[in-house]
Design a protein around this motif. Structure first.
Motif, PDB file in Angstrom:
ATOM      1  N   LEU A 126       0.843  -1.196   0.000  1.00 10.97           N
ATOM      2  CA  LEU A 126       0.000   0.000   0.000  1.00 10.97           C
ATOM      3  C   LEU A 126       0.871   1.236   0.000  1.00 10.97           C
ATOM      4  CD1 LEU A 126      -2.497  -0.951   2.857  1.00 10.97           C
ATOM      5  CD2 LEU A 126      -2.959  -1.041   0.432  1.00 10.97           C
ATOM      6  N   GLY A 127       0.333   2.328  -0.546  1.00 10.92           N
ATOM      7  CA  GLY A 127       0.979   3.626  -0.422  1.00 10.92           C
ATOM      8  C   GLY A 127       0.607   4.222   0.933  1.00 10.92           C
ATOM      9  N   LEU A 128       1.214   5.352   1.278  1.00 10.21           N
ATOM     10  CA  LEU A 128       0.922   5.951   2.586  1.00 10.21           C
ATOM     11  C   LEU A 128      -0.525   6.408   2.699  1.00 10.21           C
ATOM     12  CD1 LEU A 128       4.061   8.034   3.640  1.00 10.21           C
ATOM     13  CD2 LEU A 128       3.146   5.966   4.655  1.00 10.21           C
ATOM     14  N   ASP A 129      -1.127   6.894   1.599  1.00  9.70           N
ATOM     15  CA  ASP A 129      -2.520   7.335   1.645  1.00  9.70           C
ATOM     16  C   ASP A 129      -3.456   6.153   1.876  1.00  9.70           C
ATOM     17  OD1 ASP A 129      -1.671   9.919   1.181  1.00  9.70           O
ATOM     18  OD2 ASP A 129      -1.942   9.771  -1.002  1.00  9.70           O
ATOM     19  N   GLU A 130      -3.210   5.061   1.142  1.00  9.59           N
ATOM     20  CA  GLU A 130      -4.030   3.858   1.320  1.00  9.59           C
ATOM     21  C   GLU A 130      -3.839   3.271   2.720  1.00  9.59           C
ATOM     22  OE1 GLU A 130      -4.180   1.713  -2.980  1.00  9.59           O
ATOM     23  OE2 GLU A 130      -2.191   1.917  -2.039  1.00  9.59           O
ATOM     24  N   LEU A 131      -2.596   3.305   3.206  1.00  9.25           N
ATOM     25  CA  LEU A 131      -2.305   2.805   4.552  1.00  9.25           C
ATOM     26  C   LEU A 131      -3.052   3.626   5.593  1.00  9.25           C
ATOM     27  CD1 LEU A 131      -0.622   0.865   6.343  1.00  9.25           C
ATOM     28  CD2 LEU A 131       1.137   2.634   6.390  1.00  9.25           C
ATOM     29  N   ALA A 132      -3.082   4.958   5.408  1.00 11.71           N
ATOM     30  CA  ALA A 132      -3.783   5.828   6.344  1.00 11.71           C
ATOM     31  C   ALA A 132      -5.275   5.506   6.374  1.00 11.71           C
ATOM     32  CB  ALA A 132      -3.558   7.285   5.980  1.00 11.71           C
ATOM     33  N   THR A 133      -5.853   5.242   5.202  1.00  5.90           N
ATOM     34  CA  THR A 133      -7.278   4.915   5.127  1.00  5.90           C
ATOM     35  C   THR A 133      -7.570   3.601   5.838  1.00  5.90           C
ATOM     36  OG1 THR A 133      -7.386   6.030   2.986  1.00  5.90           O
ATOM     37  CG2 THR A 133      -9.203   4.550   3.539  1.00  5.90           C
ATOM     38  N   LYS A 134      -6.756   2.574   5.577  1.00  3.79           N
ATOM     39  CA  LYS A 134      -6.972   1.260   6.215  1.00  3.79           C
ATOM     40  C   LYS A 134      -6.787   1.344   7.736  1.00  3.79           C
ATOM     41  CE  LYS A 134      -7.549  -1.336   2.527  1.00  3.79           C
ATOM     42  NZ  LYS A 134      -8.722  -2.131   2.257  1.00  3.79           N
ATOM     43  N   LEU A 135      -5.761   2.089   8.161  1.00  6.65           N
ATOM     44  CA  LEU A 135      -5.524   2.213   9.599  1.00  6.65           C
ATOM     45  C   LEU A 135      -6.632   3.012  10.278  1.00  6.65           C
ATOM     46  CD1 LEU A 135      -1.655   2.734   9.786  1.00  6.65           C
ATOM     47  CD2 LEU A 135      -2.961   0.649  10.232  1.00  6.65           C
ATOM     48  N   ALA A 136      -7.193   4.004   9.581  1.00  2.00           N
ATOM     49  CA  ALA A 136      -8.305   4.772  10.143  1.00  2.00           C
ATOM     50  C   ALA A 136      -9.534   3.885  10.310  1.00  2.00           C
ATOM     51  CB  ALA A 136      -8.618   5.972   9.257  1.00  2.00           C
ATOM     52  N   GLN A 137      -9.776   2.986   9.345  1.00  2.00           N
ATOM     53  CA  GLN A 137     -10.893   2.042   9.480  1.00  2.00           C
ATOM     54  C   GLN A 137     -10.670   1.115  10.667  1.00  2.00           C
ATOM     55  OE1 GLN A 137     -10.979   0.091   5.674  1.00  2.00           O
ATOM     56  NE2 GLN A 137     -11.951   1.823   4.636  1.00  2.00           N
ATOM     57  N   THR A 138      -9.449   0.664  10.846  1.00  2.00           N
ATOM     58  CA  THR A 138      -9.132  -0.206  11.972  1.00  2.00           C
ATOM     59  C   THR A 138      -9.299   0.536  13.292  1.00  2.00           C
ATOM     60  OG1 THR A 138      -7.553  -1.422  10.594  1.00  2.00           O
ATOM     61  CG2 THR A 138      -7.346  -1.684  12.975  1.00  2.00           C
ATOM     62  N   ALA A 139      -8.874   1.802  13.334  1.00  2.00           N
ATOM     63  CA  ALA A 139      -8.994   2.604  14.554  1.00  2.00           C
ATOM     64  C   ALA A 139     -10.452   2.878  14.888  1.00  2.00           C
ATOM     65  CB  ALA A 139      -8.231   3.910  14.392  1.00  2.00           C
ATOM     66  N   LYS A 140     -11.295   2.979  13.857  1.00  3.41           N
ATOM     67  CA  LYS A 140     -12.716   3.214  14.098  1.00  3.41           C
ATOM     68  C   LYS A 140     -13.350   1.987  14.764  1.00  3.41           C
ATOM     69  CE  LYS A 140     -14.646   5.538  10.881  1.00  3.41           C
ATOM     70  NZ  LYS A 140     -15.248   5.934   9.610  1.00  3.41           N
ATOM     71  N   LEU A 141     -12.910   0.794  14.366  1.00  2.90           N
ATOM     72  CA  LEU A 141     -13.434  -0.435  14.968  1.00  2.90           C
ATOM     73  C   LEU A 141     -12.926  -0.625  16.391  1.00  2.90           C
ATOM     74  CD1 LEU A 141     -13.110  -2.952  11.988  1.00  2.90           C
ATOM     75  CD2 LEU A 141     -15.196  -1.935  12.907  1.00  2.90           C
ATOM     76  N   ASN A 142     -11.621  -0.399  16.593  1.00  4.27           N
ATOM     77  CA  ASN A 142     -11.020  -0.587  17.916  1.00  4.27           C
ATOM     78  C   ASN A 142      -9.836   0.369  18.046  1.00  4.27           C
ATOM     79  OD1 ASN A 142     -10.064  -1.461  20.356  1.00  4.27           O
ATOM     80  ND2 ASN A 142      -9.501  -3.496  19.683  1.00  4.27           N
ATOM     81  N   PRO A 143      -9.997   1.455  18.814  1.00  4.13           N
ATOM     82  CA  PRO A 143      -8.898   2.411  18.932  1.00  4.13           C
ATOM     83  C   PRO A 143      -7.710   1.884  19.729  1.00  4.13           C
ATOM     84  CG  PRO A 143     -10.810   3.129  20.205  1.00  4.13           C
ATOM     85  CD  PRO A 143     -11.214   1.915  19.455  1.00  4.13           C
ATOM     86  N   ASP A 144      -7.862   0.758  20.416  1.00  4.73           N
ATOM     87  CA  ASP A 144      -6.758   0.174  21.184  1.00  4.73           C
ATOM     88  C   ASP A 144      -5.939  -0.824  20.381  1.00  4.73           C
ATOM     89  OD1 ASP A 144      -7.339   1.629  23.431  1.00  4.73           O
ATOM     90  OD2 ASP A 144      -8.708   0.127  24.241  1.00  4.73           O
ATOM     91  N   THR A 145      -6.181  -0.909  19.091  1.00 12.55           N
ATOM     92  CA  THR A 145      -5.423  -1.827  18.251  1.00 12.55           C
ATOM     93  C   THR A 145      -3.960  -1.403  18.216  1.00 12.55           C
ATOM     94  OG1 THR A 145      -7.371  -2.213  16.874  1.00 12.55           O
ATOM     95  CG2 THR A 145      -5.251  -2.811  15.935  1.00 12.55           C
ATOM     96  N   GLU A 146      -3.074  -2.377  18.328  1.00 12.38           N
ATOM     97  CA  GLU A 146      -1.636  -2.098  18.304  1.00 12.38           C
ATOM     98  C   GLU A 146      -1.107  -2.267  16.886  1.00 12.38           C
ATOM     99  OE1 GLU A 146       2.527  -4.031  19.938  1.00 12.38           O
ATOM    100  OE2 GLU A 146       0.692  -4.348  21.083  1.00 12.38           O
ATOM    101  N   VAL A 147      -0.271  -1.345  16.490  1.00  3.88           N
ATOM    102  CA  VAL A 147       0.412  -1.438  15.200  1.00  3.88           C
ATOM    103  C   VAL A 147       1.767  -2.081  15.463  1.00  3.88           C
ATOM    104  CG1 VAL A 147       1.400  -0.160  13.276  1.00  3.88           C
ATOM    105  CG2 VAL A 147      -0.739   0.596  14.295  1.00  3.88           C
ATOM    106  N   GLN A 148       2.000  -3.234  14.860  1.00  2.00           N
ATOM    107  CA  GLN A 148       3.292  -3.899  14.985  1.00  2.00           C
ATOM    108  C   GLN A 148       4.099  -3.550  13.739  1.00  2.00           C
ATOM    109  OE1 GLN A 148       2.550  -8.052  15.625  1.00  2.00           O
ATOM    110  NE2 GLN A 148       1.851  -7.713  17.710  1.00  2.00           N
ATOM    111  N   LEU A 149       5.130  -2.766  13.955  1.00  2.00           N
ATOM    112  CA  LEU A 149       5.920  -2.229  12.844  1.00  2.00           C
ATOM    113  C   LEU A 149       7.174  -3.072  12.651  1.00  2.00           C
ATOM    114  CD1 LEU A 149       6.309  -0.014  10.745  1.00  2.00           C
ATOM    115  CD2 LEU A 149       7.363   1.379  12.515  1.00  2.00           C
ATOM    116  N   ARG A 150       7.284  -3.686  11.464  1.00  2.00           N
ATOM    117  CA  ARG A 150       8.475  -4.456  11.094  1.00  2.00           C
ATOM    118  C   ARG A 150       9.144  -3.715   9.956  1.00  2.00           C
ATOM    119  NH1 ARG A 150       7.497 -10.500   9.863  1.00  2.00           N
ATOM    120  NH2 ARG A 150       9.732 -10.367  10.077  1.00  2.00           N
TER     121      ARG A 150
END
Length: 146
Positions: free
Chosen positions: A81-105
């Protein structure tokens, strides 16, 4: 008249050890009683709940994996994904559960600036819990300095 022998043989000696068999039998009976009664105690009120699709719990992820490869390309799971697409997907995830952890590799060769961009994207999306994933290094004892 004869009274028999004056010496008497000794009777059985008292036991100096604890007999464990009755104790084990009692404990096994108690275990069986607990096994049988535990399911009865768990739910004492029987209900026939109404059924609806709105009441189904969604599959809310507890963590999402964001990967940054050597070239700086970002992936969400296995999907590039590009950064814009990543931002959209992460925003959807945050809307479902704001306590979701991002595991960055991230690859070791990725510039620090690119990592900060990905972290900023996740934080703007509403995900503030970010964990860094790394491979453990083998235990190497430090060599004494000469």
């Amino acid at each position: 008249m004869s009274f028999g022998r004056l010496e008497r043989t000794q009777g059985p000696q008292p036991m100096s050890e604890i007999n464990m068999t009755p104790l084990i039998d009692v404990m096994l009976v108690l275990v069986v009683i607990f096994i049988i009664t535990a399911p009865l105690l768990a739910s004492s009120i029987k209900l026939d709940l109404p059924k609806t699709e709105a009441a189904q719990a969604g599959d809310v992820p507890k963590s999402v994996m964001v990967v940054v490869d050597k070239s700086g390309q970002t992936f969400l799971g296995d999907k590039p994904l590009g950064l814009d697409e990543l931002a959209t997907k992460l925003a959807q995830t945050a809307k479902l559960n704001p306590d979701t952890e991002v595991q960055l590799r991230a690859d070791a060769a990725v510039p620090y600036g690119r990592i900060v961009e990905v972290m900023g994207t996740a934080q703007k999306a509403g995900l503030n819990r970010i964990g860094f994933v790394a491979d453990p290094t083998p235990n190497v004892t430090p060599q004494p300095k000469p």
